[in-house]
Design an enzyme around this catalytic site. Structure first.
Site, short mmCIF file in Angstrom:
data_model
loop_
_atom_site.label_atom_id
_atom_site.label_comp_id
_atom_site.label_asym_id
_atom_site.label_seq_id
_atom_site.Cartn_x
_atom_site.Cartn_y
_atom_site.Cartn_z
N ASP A 107 38.04 41.93 23.63
CA ASP A 107 37.53 40.95 24.59
C ASP A 107 38.55 39.84 24.83
O ASP A 107 39.50 39.66 24.05
CB ASP A 107 36.23 40.35 24.03
CG ASP A 107 35.27 39.90 25.12
OD1 ASP A 107 35.70 39.71 26.27
OD2 ASP A 107 34.08 39.71 24.80
N ASP A 132 29.62 41.50 32.69
CA ASP A 132 28.56 41.08 31.78
C ASP A 132 27.20 41.20 32.44
O ASP A 132 26.17 41.07 31.78
CB ASP A 132 28.77 39.62 31.36
CG ASP A 132 29.72 39.51 30.17
OD1 ASP A 132 30.09 40.55 29.61
OD2 ASP A 132 30.08 38.37 29.80
C1 GLA Z 1 31.93 38.38 26.39
C2 GLA Z 1 31.71 39.85 26.63
C3 GLA Z 1 30.32 40.24 26.17
C4 GLA Z 1 30.18 39.91 24.71
C5 GLA Z 1 30.47 38.45 24.47
C6 GLA Z 1 30.53 38.14 22.98
O1 GLA Z 1 31.14 37.61 27.23
O2 GLA Z 1 31.91 40.18 27.96
O3 GLA Z 1 30.09 41.61 26.41
O4 GLA Z 1 31.05 40.73 23.97
O5 GLA Z 1 31.72 38.06 25.03
O6 GLA Z 1 30.80 36.83 22.73
#
Ligand code: GLA
Length: 743
Positions: free
Chosen positions: A470, A540
């Site tokens: 990420d 997301d």
């Molecule tokens: C980001 C990612 C999510 C999740 C969060 C965790 O927003 O896109 O899928 O992994 O971080 O903090």
């Protein structure tokens, strides 16, 4: 594929689909003559520019297109290369010196790029240009792929002089086109609404998209298309330009007063300055140009094939990707080993193959204020370590995956305490806050080495078969404690080079791990990342309705095998919408499928539904991950209420069609959905999913010819009583199977 006509001083890059023509002008500068449908080989085309171009005059008084325009030359359009020399000037006279033509495609040092697996798949032309006074040498590389309407371009700049020079613009490609009768299509958006298709008419002056955030960004994808106003998915001319890069980029078109257009793409010159010492070389990222005269669908096909098969690399490139369940939306930071195992156990019973432990397993991270950088397990939550939980999950018969965010550090962390200067930012100025975290200075080799060591230790400590990498914060107050004052303009690019270095080392050290990239969803969904991680978390936003436009837009450039898509709980966590479980799956099926919820909370009925979904996906996984994606009816067309798309197997014997309706409408007409990409001579068995005895099933289930399905289509009409019962957010899939193919 590449012809050099000595008399016409012309290079012709050609395959069955396209021609790309470059000539050496009388003043030695190379100029692009043409990029379009294939032209006859063995002909001179050097007459093309004076008739087609009325741009600015140059030294020889002739209006000319240029492949590598520099400033101050009489060509007042945007330059592709700006080099400040020791005397402060940026004037260059780049002249053709020599060229080489080689089979295959040489790599670009330090940067991801498309590749060829054999010399016959592609051919590469390298043009050497030199400026005699400064000693600057510029190498323009052009690769043509044998079976695709695609040209990859990149540039290497070498300082052959005696004094240092400064690059302030070093684009990857500049393309002159003889008219401006185009619409500029871009993929724009923001967090949770990435890759929305936006189109505008070209007008006089400059129009651009780009990023100065340190990542390609949620806001604009490094991909644009010039399309004729009449071009559709199926018909018409379009030119796509995509940058294999994950940092600050610029894609810009200038329409000059004479109605010609120049497109340039590359590293964003804003915030960029690179000192090139004598003898040193700078390599630009690669730009991939695709021309199609068969519509946007065909343009996407070319990118899909190239990026799926010759950009993605490694063990997982061609392998079926597992159906996963991720605990993020199910538990957020609040979990114990037992709770994770309980979720995994239900998931296993439903047929899911991989369990992914997301954020919150390390340091003391109960929320997003701490611990990034402290990549050791939190024993309060996981008393038996990563190994302990991974082994319990493996014992259930599931693979185990882990979330990491290597490029970041929390101010509250041991790493930041030990190395405050490893974070990007000015120590004596306030730092802009963003998700309460700071960005590590990936331009520093010691930071990359440290991350490689600690992450290798984690990945080697347990049976881990998947990593979600990420990146949740953009770069502010750009300044590196490790760079001298006159080299701070190198930080953004060096940052990305550091990210690529770490990605390269980790993927090499752990070749069997499937890497998925992520940046708060699609904040770095770009070809640069795809070279290391063959799939990416598309957004997301997991709402079925929102995902229609996000996945549609993303599919303009990126293949199904790269787009991960999950079913989440309702009310949806991003928009609060309640959609049917079947509709959520029907959208997420088109890509790399999974779940993002606490499976223990599913009712018995929902468990049965999920088990059926997983079984359906596994049955059609090869088509849904590697099939040809055909966009039929778009969320950006008309009122956007209907979307339809399909995936077709390479042999055209199987297909899955998805049809989606956002809001229900009363008294529907006898709608039809014409399919594409089938074999007209084949007979297909049509089945509907989910199985229901309704008008849609009755009208379509049975045997149909490919000719009929493409010319007349599926039947979408319903009677009034049935329509009244549908409700909003409906989806229906149709599976097509010819002969003995599985349905
Ligand atoms: C980001 C990612 C999510 C999740 C969060 C965790 O927003 O896109 O899928 O992994 O971080 O903090």
């Amino acid at each position: 594929m590449i012809e050099w006509d000595e008399a016409a001083r012309q290079f012709h890059l050609r395959n069955d689909r396209v021609s790309y023509l470059v000539r050496v002008h009388d003043n030695g500068a190379p100029g692009g003559l043409y990029f379009g449908p294939a032209l006859a080989a063995g002909q001179s085309y050097r007459h093309l520019p004076p008739r087609d171009f009325r741009g600015f005059s140059n030294r020889v008084g002739e209006p000319i297109p240029l492949e590598m325009p520099t400033p101050g030359s009489g060509d007042f359009r945007m330059p592709a290369l700006v080099v400040e020399q020791a005397d402060g000037s940026s004037v260059l006279e780049l002249e053709y010196r020599e060229h080489t033509i080689v089979g295959g495609k040489p790599a670009i040092p330090g940067l991801p790029a498309t590749y060829a697996e054999s010399d016959g798949e592609a051919q590469t032309l390298e043009l050497l240009l030199a400026d005699e006074r400064s000693g600057l040498e510029v190498r323009l590389a052009y690769t043509i792929f044998r079976d695709l309407p695609a040209i990859a371009r990149s540039v290497r700049i070498q300082n052959g002089g005696r004094a240092a020079v400064r690059l302030t613009t070093a684009m990857s490609a500049s393309l002159d086109l003889p008219d401006a009768d185009w619409d500029l299509l871009q993929l724009s958006g923001a967090w949770a609404r990435e890759c929305q298709v936006r189109t505008r008419r070209l007008v006089a002056g400059r129009q651009s998209v780009g990023s100065v955030r340190g990542a390609s960004s949620h806001h604009h994808n490094p991909f644009v298309v010039l399309r004729r106003p009449a071009t559709t998915e199926e018909h018409g001319e379009a030119i796509g330009v995509s940058l294999v890069y994950s940092g600050n980029f610029l894609a810009e078109v200038e329409v000059d007063p004479f109605g010609t257009s120049r497109l340039r793409i590359g590293i964003n010159p804003e915030g960029f300055a690179w000192t090139l010492e004598p003898g040193n070389e700078f390599a630009t990222p690669e730009a991939v140009l695709v021309h199609s005269d068969r519509g946007l669908g065909d343009l996407s096909d070319a990118y899909h094939q190239l990026y799926r098969d010759r950009l993605a690399r490694g063990t997982w490139r061609d392998r079926p990707r597992p159906v996963l369940i991720n605990n993020w939306e199910g538990t957020y930071f609040d979990f114990t080993e037992d709770r994770l195992v309980a979720i995994a156990e239900v998931a296993r019973d439903l047929g899911i193959e991989l369990f992914v432990l997301d954020d919150g397993w390390f340091g003391a991270r109960d929320d997003d204020t701490t611990s990034l950088g402290d990549w050791f397990v939190d024993r309060r939550k996981l008393p038996n370590g990563i190994d302990g939980v991974a082994r319990r999950i493996a014992a259930l018969g599931l693979q185990f995956g882990l979330w990491i965010e290597p490029e970041m550090v929390s101010a509250k962390s041991r790493l930041f305490e030990a190395h405050p200067d490893w974070a990007i930012g000015l120590p004596d100025r306030p730092r802009t806050e963003s998700r309460q975290q700071l960005v590590l200075d990936m331009s520093r080799p010691e930071v990359v080495d440290h991350l490689f060591d600690v992450l290798s230790a984690v990945l080697g400590s347990a049976p881990i078969s998947y990593v979600k990498w990420d990146m949740n914060r953009n770069i502010t107050e750009p300044w590196s404690a490790a760079l001298p004052a006159d080299r701070q303009g190198e930080l953004f690019h060096r940052y990305i080079l550091g990210v690529y270095e770490l990605y390269g080392r980790l993927t090499e050290a752990f070749p069997d791990i499937l890497f998925e990239s992520c940046a708060g969803g699609g904040g770095r969904f770009d070809p640069g990342m795809l070279a290391f991680a063959p799939q990416a978390w598309t957004s997301d936003n997991t709402d079925a309705v929102e995902r229609l436009s996000i996945q549609w837009g993303t599919s303009l450039a990126y293949p199904l095998s790269s787009m991960s898509a999950h079913v989440s709980a309702v009310p949806n966590h991003q928009v609060g919408r309640i959609t049917p479980l079947a509709s959520r799956a029907a959208v997420a099926f088109f890509g790399v499928f999974g779940y993002e919820l606490d499976a223990t909370l599913l009712s018995t009925e929902e468990r049965n539904e999920v088990a059926d979904q997983v079984a359906f996906y596994k049955r059609h996984r090869d088509v849904l991950q590697r099939g040809r994606f055909v966009r039929l009816r778009g969320p950006f067309d008309g009122d956007g209420n209907e979307t339809a798309w399909m995936a077709v197997s390479p042999d055209k014997r199987r297909a899955v069609v998805g049809w989606y309706q956002v809001l229900n409408r009363p008294a529907p007409g006898p709608g039809r959905l014409r399919l594409r990409g089938l074999d007209p001579s084949l007979r297909y068995r049509v089945s509907a999913w989910p199985e229901r005895d309704d008008g849609l099933a009755r009208a379509n289930v049975g045997e149909r010819g490919g000719d009929e399905l493409m010319a007349a289509g599926l039947f979408l009409g319903m009677d009034r009583a049935e329509a009244a019962r549908q409700g909003d957010f409906q989806a229906r899939l149709f599976v097509l199977a010819a002969g003995g193919a599985e349905s």
